[in-house]
Design a protein around this motif. Structure first.
Motif, PDB file in Angstrom:
ATOM      1  N   MET A  57     -12.285  -7.272  -8.177  1.00 25.07           N
ATOM      2  CA  MET A  57     -10.944  -7.585  -8.652  1.00 25.07           C
ATOM      3  C   MET A  57      -9.933  -6.546  -8.155  1.00 25.07           C
ATOM      4  SD  MET A  57      -9.845  -8.283 -12.604  1.00 25.07           S
ATOM      5  CE  MET A  57     -10.126  -6.571 -13.077  1.00 25.07           C
ATOM      6  N   LYS A  58     -10.285  -5.267  -8.295  1.00 28.34           N
ATOM      7  CA  LYS A  58      -9.385  -4.199  -7.848  1.00 28.34           C
ATOM      8  C   LYS A  58      -9.209  -4.237  -6.328  1.00 28.34           C
ATOM      9  CE  LYS A  58      -7.694  -1.311  -9.888  1.00 28.34           C
ATOM     10  NZ  LYS A  58      -6.340  -1.280 -10.458  1.00 28.34           N
ATOM     11  N   THR A  59     -10.305  -4.502  -5.624  1.00 25.98           N
ATOM     12  CA  THR A  59     -10.224  -4.572  -4.159  1.00 25.98           C
ATOM     13  C   THR A  59      -9.271  -5.665  -3.733  1.00 25.98           C
ATOM     14  OG1 THR A  59     -12.504  -3.789  -3.982  1.00 25.98           O
ATOM     15  CG2 THR A  59     -11.564  -4.837  -2.042  1.00 25.98           C
ATOM     16  N   ARG A  60      -9.350  -6.825  -4.405  1.00 28.85           N
ATOM     17  CA  ARG A  60      -8.459  -7.928  -4.062  1.00 28.85           C
ATOM     18  C   ARG A  60      -6.999  -7.544  -4.329  1.00 28.85           C
ATOM     19  NH1 ARG A  60     -10.958 -11.619  -6.728  1.00 28.85           N
ATOM     20  NH2 ARG A  60     -12.436 -11.998  -5.066  1.00 28.85           N
ATOM     21  N   ALA A  61      -6.768  -6.857  -5.450  1.00 28.51           N
ATOM     22  CA  ALA A  61      -5.402  -6.433  -5.774  1.00 28.51           C
ATOM     23  C   ALA A  61      -4.888  -5.446  -4.725  1.00 28.51           C
ATOM     24  CB  ALA A  61      -5.383  -5.785  -7.156  1.00 28.51           C
ATOM     25  N   TYR A  62      -5.749  -4.521  -4.311  1.00 34.87           N
ATOM     26  CA  TYR A  62      -5.356  -3.547  -3.290  1.00 34.87           C
ATOM     27  C   TYR A  62      -5.098  -4.228  -1.944  1.00 34.87           C
ATOM     28  CZ  TYR A  62      -6.553   0.409  -6.325  1.00 34.87           C
ATOM     29  OH  TYR A  62      -6.589   1.319  -7.343  1.00 34.87           O
ATOM     30  N   GLN A  63      -5.903  -5.258  -1.648  1.00 34.66           N
ATOM     31  CA  GLN A  63      -5.705  -5.981  -0.385  1.00 34.66           C
ATOM     32  C   GLN A  63      -4.346  -6.655  -0.348  1.00 34.66           C
ATOM     33  OE1 GLN A  63      -9.139  -8.537  -0.225  1.00 34.66           O
ATOM     34  NE2 GLN A  63     -10.334  -7.112   1.009  1.00 34.66           N
ATOM     35  N   VAL A  64      -3.943  -7.240  -1.485  1.00 28.81           N
ATOM     36  CA  VAL A  64      -2.627  -7.885  -1.558  1.00 28.81           C
ATOM     37  C   VAL A  64      -1.529  -6.850  -1.337  1.00 28.81           C
ATOM     38  CG1 VAL A  64      -1.013  -9.054  -3.115  1.00 28.81           C
ATOM     39  CG2 VAL A  64      -3.410  -9.763  -3.054  1.00 28.81           C
ATOM     40  N   GLU A  65      -1.673  -5.689  -2.015  1.00 28.47           N
ATOM     41  CA  GLU A  65      -0.675  -4.618  -1.879  1.00 28.47           C
ATOM     42  C   GLU A  65      -0.627  -4.110  -0.441  1.00 28.47           C
ATOM     43  OE1 GLU A  65       0.395  -0.254  -3.864  1.00 28.47           O
ATOM     44  OE2 GLU A  65      -1.393  -1.368  -4.516  1.00 28.47           O
ATOM     45  N   GLN A  66      -1.813  -3.932   0.131  1.00 26.50           N
ATOM     46  CA  GLN A  66      -1.869  -3.420   1.513  1.00 26.50           C
ATOM     47  C   GLN A  66      -1.251  -4.406   2.502  1.00 26.50           C
ATOM     48  OE1 GLN A  66      -5.221  -3.922   3.776  1.00 26.50           O
ATOM     49  NE2 GLN A  66      -4.150  -2.950   5.447  1.00 26.50           N
ATOM     50  N   MET A  67      -1.471  -5.713   2.266  1.00 24.28           N
ATOM     51  CA  MET A  67      -0.882  -6.728   3.143  1.00 24.28           C
ATOM     52  C   MET A  67       0.646  -6.693   3.069  1.00 24.28           C
ATOM     53  SD  MET A  67      -2.998  -8.254   5.007  1.00 24.28           S
ATOM     54  CE  MET A  67      -1.974  -9.590   5.586  1.00 24.28           C
ATOM     55  N   TYR A 108       2.514  -4.011   2.482  1.00 17.89           N
ATOM     56  CA  TYR A 108       2.951  -2.865   3.284  1.00 17.89           C
ATOM     57  C   TYR A 108       2.783  -3.141   4.774  1.00 17.89           C
ATOM     58  CZ  TYR A 108       3.139  -0.017  -0.967  1.00 17.89           C
ATOM     59  OH  TYR A 108       3.477   0.481  -2.195  1.00 17.89           O
ATOM     60  N   LYS A 109       1.699  -3.819   5.103  1.00 21.98           N
ATOM     61  CA  LYS A 109       1.455  -4.131   6.522  1.00 21.98           C
ATOM     62  C   LYS A 109       2.547  -5.064   7.051  1.00 21.98           C
ATOM     63  CE  LYS A 109      -1.810  -6.282   9.651  1.00 21.98           C
ATOM     64  NZ  LYS A 109      -2.987  -7.130   9.808  1.00 21.98           N
ATOM     65  N   ASP A 110       2.867  -6.105   6.257  1.00 29.04           N
ATOM     66  CA  ASP A 110       3.929  -7.038   6.664  1.00 29.04           C
ATOM     67  C   ASP A 110       5.253  -6.303   6.850  1.00 29.04           C
ATOM     68  OD1 ASP A 110       2.156  -9.098   6.592  1.00 29.04           O
ATOM     69  OD2 ASP A 110       2.785  -9.890   4.649  1.00 29.04           O
ATOM     70  N   GLU A 111       5.527  -5.368   5.911  1.00 29.72           N
ATOM     71  CA  GLU A 111       6.770  -4.601   5.971  1.00 29.72           C
ATOM     72  C   GLU A 111       6.798  -3.744   7.244  1.00 29.72           C
ATOM     73  OE1 GLU A 111       9.320  -1.744   2.922  1.00 29.72           O
ATOM     74  OE2 GLU A 111       7.320  -2.439   2.373  1.00 29.72           O
ATOM     75  N   ARG A 112       5.662  -3.125   7.534  1.00 30.84           N
ATOM     76  CA  ARG A 112       5.582  -2.262   8.728  1.00 30.84           C
ATOM     77  C   ARG A 112       5.733  -3.074  10.006  1.00 30.84           C
ATOM     78  NH1 ARG A 112       1.239  -1.026  11.885  1.00 30.84           N
ATOM     79  NH2 ARG A 112      -0.260  -1.837  10.362  1.00 30.84           N
ATOM     80  N   ILE A 113       5.055  -4.213  10.075  1.00 30.74           N
ATOM     81  CA  ILE A 113       5.127  -5.046  11.284  1.00 30.74           C
ATOM     82  C   ILE A 113       6.528  -5.626  11.453  1.00 30.74           C
ATOM     83  CG2 ILE A 113       4.218  -7.115  12.421  1.00 30.74           C
ATOM     84  CD1 ILE A 113       2.329  -4.683  12.355  1.00 30.74           C
ATOM     85  N   LYS A 114       7.147  -5.987  10.328  1.00 30.46           N
ATOM     86  CA  LYS A 114       8.515  -6.512  10.387  1.00 30.46           C
ATOM     87  C   LYS A 114       9.460  -5.463  10.961  1.00 30.46           C
ATOM     88  CE  LYS A 114      11.843  -8.783   7.302  1.00 30.46           C
ATOM     89  NZ  LYS A 114      12.122  -9.145   5.911  1.00 30.46           N
TER      90      LYS A 114
END
Length: 1422
Positions: A468-478, A480-486
């Motif tokens: 559950m925590k891993t999934r939550a972290y993956q969403v958060e990381q995505m 940040y990743k989207d923000e960085r790529i943008k």
């Protein structure tokens, strides 16, 4: 152990009266018949003879039904087929010879037991059935029969026992039966051998067919047919042409209609039995027709369920066989305890363990093959269904499903279904395995096993929390990743502006700040992953520890011997897989259910009504008409068009005019059937050609864009090019009309795209032409050329029915009729002169648009007059402009002069028609440059070079680079930690082995607390070391990811502008997105798995060799085979993955392209052709994906065979050395061997994945080491803080070129500009105006000469010291969308007031621009 059967058979009484009394006593003996064990004759003649027959008769009905449903064609009678048939008939004759001989014996007065009648009769009937099947298979195109192979194999195996018995007998009591049996046995062996050969293929031909279709049964089961491709892939990198054709059964042609047929049935169900109206009214408020909701899941199950169930049957069989080897291990350990046990029994157990493991391997991979093919077929069908739906959904539906979302349905959601089908059977298989394992553990350890179960149950919440925590972290990381790529996308799009303003450091800090947040989340995820790894590794040990500890402490009589300990360990290892897979499968099921809802929602969208436009109308004289039309874009939206009454005579030209937003384009859409018709009647007679307002261009050659599926007619084609003014463009394009046009026509100007769209319409030779403002994107004189030669009364479309939406008033006098639209309705309709006299809406329209139109035309004429000799435009061309209306107005003349002064300002999106005209008619200097350009070789002319793809093995240098990024010392520590955890694991199991030997020594337990304590300490040490090594690896990987990203970012911001001119932004973004993702996430998990499997495999070999040193002899040949298989697989698999990824992109590109141009495709009735194109692209992708699936199965069978051989040799050497080995060592050695198979398999796959993923490091490294521009700051050459004081600029013999190898663009310029002067630079396009400004900012470095500003040579100071002191308004606009700034902050420094068009926007100056800034006009951006 051996089971002997005793059978009493009595002869006949009174001739044919049958009476048999059989008594079967089964008993176990280890000491009788030690050297010549045998089965009684009665058992041989009954059970062994009937077993193959029972199989064939049971399988035949299903097999015959299958053959009837899957007829593959007709096979000609061959010699092989004839021989098999003759041998089958001979077998029938031999069997019935025994039958008639038994009757003969009766007649001779010799009594015969019933078995002599029953068995020959049954065998004879079965041989006739087998012979019939041989011919029936031939007639249905079966080249190799699995059913008959199993039958012949079982027959031979069952006949070996009586064959051996007859040899051992010293006397032959019945010579005829003795002879017939040997004939029978020989014919069986021949049939088995012949069954291994294939028949000729059926009478049809396929291009490069997949050998699977012609493979024999053994080849199919072992995937031997794939070996040829593996060898080819090992010798040289595979190419697309090396791949086999996709099997017909897996093609889109078969799969998509199958799913759509079931989906149509589901959708038709509500209409089949509608509820009474009154019930509907009652239930509407609470149920809303929920019972009638069509289920897409049902459609999927009906379409693909039966095939998937075959795989499920294989899985059930494999699950049962999995538990055989622990029981055989129990018997083997028991065997080593018995001093007088016969050796043949030990060897039999070893061979049985090998055969069981081999059978399990073959069955498991058949199961996976069925599951993977089902997943592949589901993906094919889903993509096809989504594509077909996307072509026909309404515009209202398109609002709720954007192109990106629909592409996600195809890529992400379809992929989820494909991934789920692989392990979907675990939903029932995992509980079954857990129950069977617990049952056998209960048999072994009794109630003590409940302690182990309690530990498992306690670990479930931990794993659930981690997931559950891993999934939550993956969403958060995505996020940040989207923000960085943008932000990176924005930086790269505006890199020129960033360099001009010296903003690199500011943006670098922004990117690194986001990256740090991303890395923080990644670090948390990695730590959770380390905990999860520890739980995964320690779970079996903790379960075993608690079970053993409880077992030995609850009762002193409970003795933990080798048999109990190692059989339990084997069962615990079996238990590990379902326990870990079940949560993952449930998680995958939840994700797939979300995807299912999304896909079902999309496929349930409303479709355009194909009958909204009557295309069969045959009314005389009217090609199209609308009567009382009322139209809307969505059923719930207000009407856009109302009270529409339009009649268009055949062959006439109708112009549609009106203000912006009055519904002109909507009228065209209504005629195409793209709008919802609420009322009225629409009729269009004949074929339609449509030119949209924004030209839709395919990613194809220019010629194919124009032909659009029509056959090529050279004369007609060139007439079309001339009419659309495209002939001069072909001279400019590098490949002429065979030039490939990029996505969305990226390498064409706006005007060129529109003219290609017009050419497509003209070439289609349709009856009706719908032209939606096609002249707005071209210059005035080009528009006139197109109108005169194409659309107008004397143009190529003369005599065709044309509806032209236009704002160009100069063309209106030449049209037949004009429709004036106001607020969604027809205000006026008539000829030009009629409407002028009415002085209504049309006259107002003329007053509004005449000024702009004339200014635009005068500008065009003025520019042309300056640039071209008069003969280029004949007098009649110039005279046709309606300048008489405004010539006398001084405002217009002033505007003309203003435009003349600004003549050098050229739009980047404008037409290059004037420039091309200059090339054709003027200026020797331009001719000279063109001739020079033509003389250059093609590779110099190509601006953007193709991206190089690596082939072959990855160099060891790349691995070292990654190790260096992790840290050399940390890399060594990680490997040492993994070695230590393996040592702890071996130590714990050796301790367990010694512990179990206590019982065999004296039959009692000694020092139980000490034994349990040390075992626990070793196991916990292993768990702690696993966690520490995982933590350390995570730290190292994140450090490497941080370092590699930093180097990449720093280099790219310091790279010269010339690099960005010659490299597509997508290619650079790919490094920052996909490759950094691989380094962040994929590579660490691959390294973790690789190290884990490597050390497990190494531990196994160490344990077995230390237990039985002779095993080292067998390791050498097995290791050689292993290395060969690995090399073949890795080389082939690597290239197949590359080919699959290359062929995947065109599916989504084509789909995005189709959605954008769906109106055009439907208008030209090309939807069927585009569906076919999509299917071909999907099949091309699956053509490379399918061998990838098979390569994994091919590898699995071979690697697991090596693992099975390790089991065999470990067991054999345990049997041969049983005198010197204790039971504990035997259990340790064989139990380790039983779990090595999976480790060996995964190690090869992780090696392949490691090679594939490490390429990302290579690609990032490549872009981190590109040549950089001059230093940003030079400490010893810093200019004074107040520089420049006066602003004197001097160019001294200055020359510059864009890149090495190109011609000079500025030659020997000497110029002196004093401070405060205002200098204007004019010249033709390409003369070098912008280049001079770029030189001042050193975006271009000098080839010769120098520039000084206030006596400071700009070439000697740092770039930031220079650029920060200068300012520029660049030609290309740039809106920064990332930061928290708004338009208001950007405008604070502006002295003039902001235009009202900006402040009137919703949100005013505080609006945050969107990603593409599409809501801002060019003027607003400027």
């Amino acid at each position: 152990m051996l089971h002997f059967l005793h059978c009493n058979c009595y002869p006949f009484d009174n001739g044919f009266k049958l009476f048999v009394e059989s008594e079967i006593n089964i008993y176990i003996s280890l000491f009788d018949s030690l050297y010549q064990p045998d089965l009684p004759e009665c058992f041989q003649l009954s059970v062994l003879s009937w077993l193959p027959c029972i199989f064939l008769w049971a399988a035949s009905p299903f097999y015959l039904f299958y053959l009837k449903k899957n007829n593959k064609g007709y096979i000609m009678m061959s010699i092989l087929n004839r021989v098999k048939t003759v041998f089958g008939l001979l077998l029938w004759i031999v069997c019935w010879t025994d039958l008639f001989y038994a009757f003969h014996q009766i007649r001779q007065g010799h009594g015969q037991v019933p078995i002599y009648f029953i068995t020959p009769l049954v065998l004879g009937m079965t041989m006739l059935l087998a012979t019939f099947l041989i011919q029936y298979e031939r007639l249905h195109g079966v080249q190799s029969s699995g059913v008959l192979f199993i039958f012949w194999f079982l027959s031979v195996v069952c006949a070996i026992v009586p064959f051996r018995s007859k040899i051992l007998k010293s006397e032959v009591p019945d010579k005829l039966r003795f002879i017939t049996f040997y004939f029978y046995f020989g014919l069986l062996v021949f049939e088995l051998i012949l069954c291994c050969f294939n028949e000729k293929p059926p009478l049809y031909c396929d291009v490069n067919p997949c050998p699977e279709t012609t493979a024999g049964f053994l080849s199919t089961v072992t995937f031997w047919w794939f070996t040829s491709l593996a060898i080819k892939g090992y010798k040289m990198p595979l190419e697309a042409k090396d791949l086999w054709s996709l099997n017909q059964r897996d093609s889109s042609k078969v799969m998509v209609p199958r799913l759509l047929k079931e989906w149509d049935k589901e959708q038709a169900k509500p209409h089949a039995a509608p509820e009474p109206p009154e019930e509907v009214e009652v239930l509407l408020s609470n149920q809303k027709a929920a019972p009638h909701q069509p289920s897409f899941l049902h459609a999927l199950i009906k379409a693909f369920g039966p095939y998937f169930l075959i795989g499920s049957a294989f899985k059930l069989l494999q699950d049962v066989i999995t538990f055989v080897n622990p029981q055989l291990l129990r018997m083997l350990i028991s065997f080593t305890k018995q001093e007088k046990a016969p050796y043949w029994w030990g060897y039999a157990l070893a061979i049985l363990m090998f055969l069981t493991a081999l059978l399990q391997t073959l069955i498991l991979h058949r199961h996976f093959q069925y599951c993977f093919i089902t997943g592949m077929n589901v993906r094919t069908a889903l993509i096809g269904a989504i594509y077909r739906k996307a072509l026909v959904i309404t515009n209202a539906a398109k609002r709720s499903s954007t192109v990106g979302e629909i592409v996600n349905l195809m890529s992400v959601d379809a992929q989820r279904f494909m991934d789920l089908t692989t392990f979907l059977n675990m939903l029932w298989s995992a509980p079954l395995q857990i129950m069977l394992a617990l049952y056998f553990l209960w048999q072994n350890l009794g109630p003590s096993v409940l302690a182990g179960v309690a530990v498992m149950v306690m670990l479930i919440p931990l794993n659930a929390f981690i997931a559950m925590k891993t999934r939550a972290y993956q969403v958060e990381q995505m996020q940040y990743k989207d923000e960085r790529i943008k932000l990176m996308n924005e930086i790269l799009n505006g890199i020129k502006v960033l360099k001009l303003y010296a903003w690199e450091n500011s943006f670098k800090d922004r990117v690194l700040a986001i990256r740090q947040k991303e890395l923080n989340v990644l670090r948390k995820t990695a730590y959770l992953g380390a905990l999860s790894t520890m739980a995964w590794t320690s779970a079996p040990f903790l379960v075993a520890l608690t079970s053993f500890a409880v077992f030995v402490t609850v009762d002193e009589k409970n003795i933990l011997d080798a048999e109990k300990a190692f059989v339990s360990l084997s069962l615990f290892n079996i238990l590990r897989f379902p326990l870990n897979m079940l949560p993952q499968v449930i998680s995958g099921l939840v994700q797939a259910s979300v995807s299912l809802k999304r896909i079902q929602s999309f496929l349930s969208h409303d479709e355009l009504d194909p009958n909204s436009v009557d295309r069969k109308n045959s009314s005389t004289g009217k090609t199209k008409h609308i009567v009382n039309g009322k139209f809307t874009w969505g059923k719930e939206d207000p009407p856009v068009l109302h009270n529409m009454n339009v009649m268009v005579p055949q062959g006439s030209l109708l112009a549609v005019v009106g203000h912006v937003g009055c519904g002109k384009s909507s009228l065209i859409s209504a005629l195409l059937g793209d709008m919802e018709k609420l009322e009225g009647e629409v009729s269009v007679r004949g074929s339609v050609a449509y030119v949209p307002q924004q030209a839709w261009i395919q990613n194809a050659t220019l010629r194919n864009n124009i032909l659009f599926g029509k056959s090529y007619d050279e004369r007609k084609y060139h007439r079309v090019l001339d009419a659309c003014a495209l002939t001069p463009d072909l001279e400019v394009l590098p490949g002429g009309d065979m030039t490939e046009i990029g996505e969305k026509g990226i390498n064409l100007s706006g005007g060129q795209r529109q003219r290609v769209s017009l050419a497509r319409a003209l070439y289609s030779d349709a009856d009706v032409y719908l032209l939606d403002d096609p002249l707005s994107a071209v210059d005035a004189h080009v528009a006139k050329h197109i109108f005169d030669n194409l659309i107008g009364p004397e143009g190529a479309l003369k005599g065709k029915t044309r509806i032209l939406v236009t704002h160009g008033i100069s063309f209106l006098p030449q049209v037949d009729n004009i429709v004036v639209m106001v607020e969604g309705g027809v205000s006026e309709m008539g000829s030009y002169q009629e409407l002028l006299k009415q002085n209504g809406a049309f006259a107002e329209f003329l007053r509004n648009y005449a000024l702009d139109d004339t200014v635009e035309e005068d500008e065009a004429i003025g520019e042309t007059a300056l640039l071209l000799p008069c003969e280029f435009f004949p007098d009649d061309v110039l005279s046709n402009h309606h300048t008489d209306m405004v010539d006398n107005e001084p405002v217009i003349n002033e505007a003309r002069k203003s435009f003349m002064r600004q003549i050098s300002v050229m739009s980047s999106e404008g037409e290059n028609f004037r420039c091309r005209s200059v090339k054709r008619h003027g200026c020797s200097q331009r001719k000279h440059s063109v001739s020079q350009e033509k003389m250059k070789p093609p590779e110099v002319q190509k601006l953007i070079q193709a991206e190089t793809a690596e082939t072959g093995r990855v160099k060891s240098k790349v691995y070292l680079e990654y190790a260096k990024a992790v840290g050399p010392l940390l890399s060594v520590i990680i490997i040492l930690l993994y070695g230590c955890q393996s040592a702890a694991s071996i130590g714990a199991n050796i301790w367990l082995s010694q512990w179990t030997n206590d019982a065999s020594g004296n039959g009692t337990q000694v020092d139980v607390p000490m034994r349990v304590g040390v075992y626990a300490a070793l196991g916990i040490t292993q768990g702690v070391l696993v966690m520490i090594s995982s933590f350390t690896l995570a730290i190292g990987n994140i450090g490497a990811a941080k370092k590699l990203h930093f180097n990449l970012l720093a280099n790219k911001l310091h790279t010269p502008q010339s690099f960005f001119d010659t490299t597509p932004i997508g290619r650079i973004i790919n490094r920052f997105s996909k490759d950094i993702y691989v380094i962040d996430e994929a590579l660490p998990s691959t390294v973790l798995m690789f190290l884990g499997t490597f050390f497990v495999s190494l531990s196994t070999l160490i344990v077995i060799i230390s237990s039985t040193p002779i095993f080292a002899v067998a390791i050498v040949p097995l290791a050689i085979i292993y290395v060969f298989v690995q090399r073949f697989y890795v080389a082939t698999s690597r290239q197949l993955k590359r080919l699959e990824s290359v062929s995947r992109s065109p599916i989504y590109s084509h789909f995005s392209e189709t959605i954008t141009g769906s109106s055009v495709i439907r208008a030209y009735s090309r939807d069927t052709a585009f569906v076919l194109m999509s299917d071909v692209k999907v099949d091309e992708n699956q053509k490379s994906y399918y061998p990838g699936i098979v390569s994994n199965r091919w590898l699995g069978v071979r690697i697991e065979f090596i693992g099975n051989c390790i089991v065999l040799f470990a067991a054999l050497f345990a049997v041969t050395g049983k005198e010197s080995l204790n039971p504990g060592l035997v259990g340790l050695s064989v139990s380790y061997a039983l779990q090595v198979t999976m480790s060996l398999n995964w190690m090869v796959r992780m090696t392949s994945d490691l090679e594939n993923n490490i390429v990302a490091v290579e690609r990032v490294k490549e872009y981190s080491e590109t040549k950089t521009e001059a230093p940003w700051e030079v400490e010893d050459k810093k200019p004074p803080p107040e520089w420049p004081m006066t602003g004197n600029v001097q160019f001294q013999n200055y020359s510059v070129r864009y890149r090495e190898g190109l011609d000079l663009v500025l030659r020997n310029i000497t110029l002196n500009v004093k401070g405060g002067e205002k200098i204007g630079i004019v010249g033709r396009t390409g003369a070098g105006k912008s280049s001079m400004t770029l030189c001042l900012f050193r975006l271009l470095e000098a080839a010769a000469g120098e520039i000084t500003i206030d006596d400071v040579k700009i070439a000697e100071i740092g770039l930031h010291d220079l650029r920060s002191k200068l300012t520029i308004i660049p030609q290309v606009y740039y809106l920064h969308i990332y930061c928290d700034s708004s338009i208001r902050r950007g405008c604070r420094a502006l002295t003039p007031p902001v235009p009202p068009t900006t402040t009137s926007r919703h949100g005013g100056l505080s609006v945050l621009p969107k990603d593409t800034t599409a809501e801002f006009s060019v003027q607003s951006r400027d």
